[in-house]
Motif scaffolding. Structure first.
Motif, PDB file in Angstrom:
ATOM      1  N   GLN A  17     -12.091   5.268   2.097  1.00  0.00           N
ATOM      2  CA  GLN A  17     -10.843   5.033   1.350  1.00  0.00           C
ATOM      3  C   GLN A  17      -9.752   4.472   2.258  1.00  0.00           C
ATOM      4  OE1 GLN A  17      -9.880   8.749  -0.568  1.00  0.00           O
ATOM      5  NE2 GLN A  17     -11.800   8.783  -1.722  1.00  0.00           N
ATOM      6  N   ALA A  18      -9.672   4.989   3.481  1.00  0.00           N
ATOM      7  CA  ALA A  18      -8.665   4.498   4.421  1.00  0.00           C
ATOM      8  C   ALA A  18      -8.908   3.034   4.752  1.00  0.00           C
ATOM      9  CB  ALA A  18      -8.673   5.343   5.695  1.00  0.00           C
ATOM     10  N   LEU A  19     -10.164   2.664   4.971  1.00  0.00           N
ATOM     11  CA  LEU A  19     -10.487   1.277   5.299  1.00  0.00           C
ATOM     12  C   LEU A  19     -10.249   0.365   4.090  1.00  0.00           C
ATOM     13  CD1 LEU A  19     -13.720   1.796   7.442  1.00  0.00           C
ATOM     14  CD2 LEU A  19     -11.471   1.063   8.240  1.00  0.00           C
ATOM     15  N   ALA A  20     -10.573   0.854   2.900  1.00  0.00           N
ATOM     16  CA  ALA A  20     -10.346   0.050   1.686  1.00  0.00           C
ATOM     17  C   ALA A  20      -8.857  -0.215   1.486  1.00  0.00           C
ATOM     18  CB  ALA A  20     -10.926   0.766   0.479  1.00  0.00           C
ATOM     19  N   ALA A  21      -8.025   0.737   1.954  1.00  0.00           N
ATOM     20  CA  ALA A  21      -6.574   0.573   1.835  1.00  0.00           C
ATOM     21  C   ALA A  21      -5.980  -0.131   3.053  1.00  0.00           C
ATOM     22  CB  ALA A  21      -5.916   1.931   1.651  1.00  0.00           C
ATOM     23  N   SER A  22      -6.860  -0.583   3.962  1.00  0.00           N
ATOM     24  CA  SER A  22      -6.439  -1.231   5.212  1.00  0.00           C
ATOM     25  C   SER A  22      -5.574  -0.315   6.079  1.00  0.00           C
ATOM     26  CB  SER A  22      -5.677  -2.537   4.919  1.00  0.00           C
ATOM     27  OG  SER A  22      -6.535  -3.448   4.265  1.00  0.00           O
ATOM     28  N   ILE A  69      -5.932   1.298   8.918  1.00  0.00           N
ATOM     29  CA  ILE A  69      -6.805   1.403  10.074  1.00  0.00           C
ATOM     30  C   ILE A  69      -6.416   2.574  10.961  1.00  0.00           C
ATOM     31  CG2 ILE A  69      -5.425  -0.251  11.387  1.00  0.00           C
ATOM     32  CD1 ILE A  69      -9.237   0.402  11.592  1.00  0.00           C
ATOM     33  N   ARG A  70      -5.123   2.900  11.012  1.00  0.00           N
ATOM     34  CA  ARG A  70      -4.689   4.020  11.857  1.00  0.00           C
ATOM     35  C   ARG A  70      -5.307   5.323  11.378  1.00  0.00           C
ATOM     36  NH1 ARG A  70       1.613   4.728  13.031  1.00  0.00           N
ATOM     37  NH2 ARG A  70       1.124   2.746  14.059  1.00  0.00           N
ATOM     38  N   LEU A  71      -5.288   5.548  10.063  1.00  0.00           N
ATOM     39  CA  LEU A  71      -5.883   6.765   9.519  1.00  0.00           C
ATOM     40  C   LEU A  71      -7.393   6.765   9.722  1.00  0.00           C
ATOM     41  CD1 LEU A  71      -5.808   9.404   7.957  1.00  0.00           C
ATOM     42  CD2 LEU A  71      -5.824   8.064   5.813  1.00  0.00           C
TER      43      LEU A  71
END
Length: 230
Positions: free
Chosen positions: A165-170, A172-174
């Motif tokens: 989900q974090a990557l899909a939302a771009s 990257i820090r999370l």
């Protein structure tokens, strides 16, 4: 003598590759334990083949760093120590972080799965990354055996979903933070698992040495009785 056909030329290679796969799987399952000697005669007998393809298969595994060929001593399964494993974890975490950054940039589709590191590498779009990670994970399977696939060593589905989900939302820090936290958990649990594996290995080797000594004593007794005419 008739010249070999293409199929006949390929047969030895296909055989030793299949044998390398089978022996590798035995090593990863710790049916052949780290540090154990590999007897060409016994392996050939077990697989119902001659020593030649066994020898070639062991050369393949030696090139992968899974077994070690020692002059005048024979072939042994490689045994890693904890410092080796920490270095492997260092590299795996670097590659996972790189893969996550690539996935975020390309917005590739990523799904949770039983081998999440493989999914991450595949989604990165880097054609060489999967091979590098496969080689690293092979060394970890060598060290941990089946324990490497235990839930304690792999990210949970909830963790994987959060990274996806974090990557899909771009974000990257999370995503990188989640991966770093998972890496710390893997190290902590890995240390405990490796201690268990090492204890089991030591107990197995002790039992094998005891059995070997008992066989030698029995053989000496038989020779003594035979010489005495008993």
């Amino acid at each position: 003598m008739n010249p070999e056909t293409p199929i006949e030329t390929l047969r030895p290679k296909m055989l030793y590759e299949a044998l390398a796969d089978a022996i590798r799987e035995q090593i990863f399952r710790h049916q052949l334990m780290p540090g154990a000697p590999l007897d060409e005669f016994q392996l050939a007998k077990n697989y119902g083949v001659s020593r030649t393809p066994i020898r070639e298969a062991l050369k393949v595994l030696a090139s992968e760093g899974i077994v070690e060929l020692q002059a005048r001593r024979g072939c042994f399964v490689v045994r890693l120590d904890w410092d080796d494993i920490l270095q492997l974890f260092d590299l795996l975490e670097l590659l996972e972080d790189f893969a996550a950054r690539e996935v975020a940039q390309t917005r590739a589709t990523l799904s949770p799965g039983p081998a999440f590191w493989r999914e991450l590498a595949g989604a990165s779009g880097n054609v060489f990354l999967s091979d590098l990670m496969e080689r690293l994970v092979a060394k970890l399977r060598l060290a941990f055996g089946p324990q490497f696939d235990s839930p304690e060593m792999q990210p949970s589905l909830n963790c994987q979903s959060a990274i996806v989900q974090a990557l899909a939302a771009s974000d990257i820090r999370l995503a990188r933070k989640l991966l770093a936290d998972q890496g710390k958990t893997r190290r902590h649990n890995g240390q405990q698992r490796f201690a268990q594996v090492s204890q089991h290995l030591a107990a197995t080797q002790e039992a094998q040495l005891r059995q070997s000594a008992e066989r030698r004593l029995a053989a000496c007794a038989r020779e003594t009785f035979s010489a005495a005419g008993v």
